[in-house]
Design an enzyme around this catalytic site. Structure first.
Site, PDB file in Angstrom:
ATOM      1  N   TYR A  26     -25.138  25.147 -16.452  1.00 20.08           N
ATOM      2  CA  TYR A  26     -25.073  25.876 -17.722  1.00 20.08           C
ATOM      3  C   TYR A  26     -23.979  25.303 -18.623  1.00 20.08           C
ATOM      4  O   TYR A  26     -23.248  26.002 -19.294  1.00 20.08           O
ATOM      5  CB  TYR A  26     -24.820  27.362 -17.458  1.00 20.08           C
ATOM      6  N   GLY A  27     -23.892  23.963 -18.616  1.00 18.14           N
ATOM      7  CA  GLY A  27     -23.008  23.295 -19.557  1.00 18.14           C
ATOM      8  C   GLY A  27     -23.680  23.216 -20.912  1.00 18.14           C
ATOM      9  O   GLY A  27     -24.586  23.990 -21.223  1.00 18.14           O
ATOM     10  N   HIS A 108     -30.762  12.885 -18.642  1.00 18.23           N
ATOM     11  CA  HIS A 108     -30.191  11.536 -18.672  1.00 18.23           C
ATOM     12  C   HIS A 108     -30.586  10.876 -17.357  1.00 18.23           C
ATOM     13  O   HIS A 108     -30.573  11.513 -16.307  1.00 18.23           O
ATOM     14  CB  HIS A 108     -28.673  11.612 -18.823  1.00 18.23           C
ATOM     15  N   ASP A 191     -28.531   4.839 -24.012  1.00 20.77           N
ATOM     16  CA  ASP A 191     -27.629   5.970 -24.188  1.00 20.77           C
ATOM     17  C   ASP A 191     -26.191   5.589 -23.835  1.00 20.77           C
ATOM     18  O   ASP A 191     -25.258   5.852 -24.599  1.00 20.77           O
ATOM     19  CB  ASP A 191     -28.092   7.142 -23.323  1.00 20.77           C
ATOM     20  N   GLU A 227      -8.390   9.309 -45.014  1.00 23.44           N
ATOM     21  CA  GLU A 227      -9.118   8.107 -45.409  1.00 23.44           C
ATOM     22  C   GLU A 227      -9.916   7.484 -44.268  1.00 23.44           C
ATOM     23  O   GLU A 227     -10.988   6.920 -44.490  1.00 23.44           O
ATOM     24  CB  GLU A 227      -8.143   7.067 -45.979  1.00 23.44           C
ATOM     25  N   GLU A 231     -13.094  11.643 -43.782  1.00 27.90           N
ATOM     26  CA  GLU A 231     -14.222  11.261 -44.635  1.00 27.90           C
ATOM     27  C   GLU A 231     -15.378  10.654 -43.845  1.00 27.90           C
ATOM     28  O   GLU A 231     -16.478  10.480 -44.382  1.00 27.90           O
ATOM     29  CB  GLU A 231     -13.756  10.272 -45.712  1.00 27.90           C
TER      30      GLU A 231
END
Length: 347
Positions: A26-27, A108, A191, A227, A231
């Protein structure tokens, strides 16, 4: 090669209907997938180890069992424990209780690709890999959308595993965003490479190097953070919406010229060779061996690196800047209780 994208209208959920789904763990992904599947009308139970998450899942309204008990009841078993724990959970609790003809799923492919889990030939083995973090997956679903997913089949003794996988992907909300076919090897390699070379490893190193360059030249750490880091989300949003073309269109001509002129001075041939080396380590299993050795040694190097990064000027500056903008924390409304508790403790 053109890859076909499947959407809700293309997918029949009947292969998954009347099946009991056990989500093991349950992660972030287990939380998102279990809740999304339940809202989509599927029969979901949870398999967990005793502890805080066990009680948390009960409060969320799920039937909760040990992984062994949940597996014994289920037709579909989805492995959502961390990669480094899956083999032990599989060997001790899942494999002895998995019925022939069951569907065994992963988000995965690490444990299948590197041979840590080897299901019997009478077990369907599939992958459903959402392309984003669990909290975003859950957020998008609650707001009426979803994130794309990949699906693939490793073993198919019953002949319908691909249809079950697509139905599962639709159930977690990916049918409105797009579902693409893959293989376990392709998903795992791409991945891991994406995370290490670009999305996490490459990006964090680039951001911190830029931040440090400005600070070392005498500029304000807070403004350097704005910066080189703050952003970043806005730039990535533009790329997400319309690729590099939209990003360049929406930035100034001064920015665009400087980006094209000087970007290659940052990502050099040496950088590209580094990427090829990272890819090779993933393909030949070198990285997997290093990661498992690190886990088995008690995560000493990882904990040391975590401590060093947390105490660095970049992280400390980021905390100060984010504290000026409390609305940022409101964006994360769908992490699990355990995730939130762990992150709060880390802060």
């Amino acid at each position: 090669m053109t890859t076909k994208m499947f959407y809700d209208k293309d997918i029949d959920t009947k292969p998954l209907e009347n099946k009991k789904i056990a989500v093991i763990g349950y992660g972030a992904q287990g939380h998102a997938q279990a809740n999304n599947l339940r809202v989509s009308g599927f029969d979901v139970i949870m398999g967990l180890r005793p502890g805080k998450s066990f009680d948390s899942v009960k409060k969320d309204g799920f039937e909760v069992y040990s992984a062994a008990e949940a597996t014994a009841q289920a037709d579909v078993v989805m492995m959502e424990t961390p990669d480094e724990l899956q083999a032990a959970v599989w060997e001790k609790e899942v494999e002895p209780n998995l019925k022939a003809g069951s569907d065994l799923g992963f988000s995965h492919g690490f444990n299948i690709v590197y041979g840590l889990i080897k299901p019997n030939a009478d077990i369907n083995v599939m992958i459903i890999a959402p392309k984003g973090p669990g909290n975003i997956e859950r957020r998008q679903f609650v707001e009426g959308g979803g994130i794309p997913s990949l699906y693939g089949v490793h073993q198919d003794p019953t002949g319908d595993t691909a249809e079950v996988a697509k139905a599962y992907a639709k159930g977690i909300g990916s049918g409105c965003a797009g579902i693409l076919e893959t293989t376990f090897e392709e998903e795992t390699t791409e991945d891991l490479f994406g995370e290490q070379a670009v999305l996490c490893g490459g990006l964090t190193q680039l951001i911190e190097a830029g931040f440090n360059t400005l600070v070392e030249a005498g500029y304000s750490p807070e403004l350097a953070y704005f910066e080189t880091s703050h952003e970043m989300k806005m730039i990535v949003d533009l790329i997400f919406e319309g690729g590099f073309e939209k990003m360049r269109h929406d930035c100034s001509n001064t920015c665009e010229y400087g980006e094209m002129l000087n970007g290659p001075r940052i990502i050099t041939e040496e950088s590209k060779q580094g990427m090829r080396d990272v890819l090779k380590d993933i393909q030949d299993g070198t990285y997997a061996k290093k990661w498992l050795a690190e886990y088995n040694s008690g995560l000493k190097d990882l904990e040391k690196m975590r401590t060093e990064y947390k105490s660095g000027l970049y992280e400390q500056t980021g905390k100060k800047v984010r504290a000026m903008m409390p609305w940022i924390s409101d964006a994360d409304k769908y992490s699990t209780a355990a995730d939130t508790e762990q992150f709060s403790a880390a802060k």
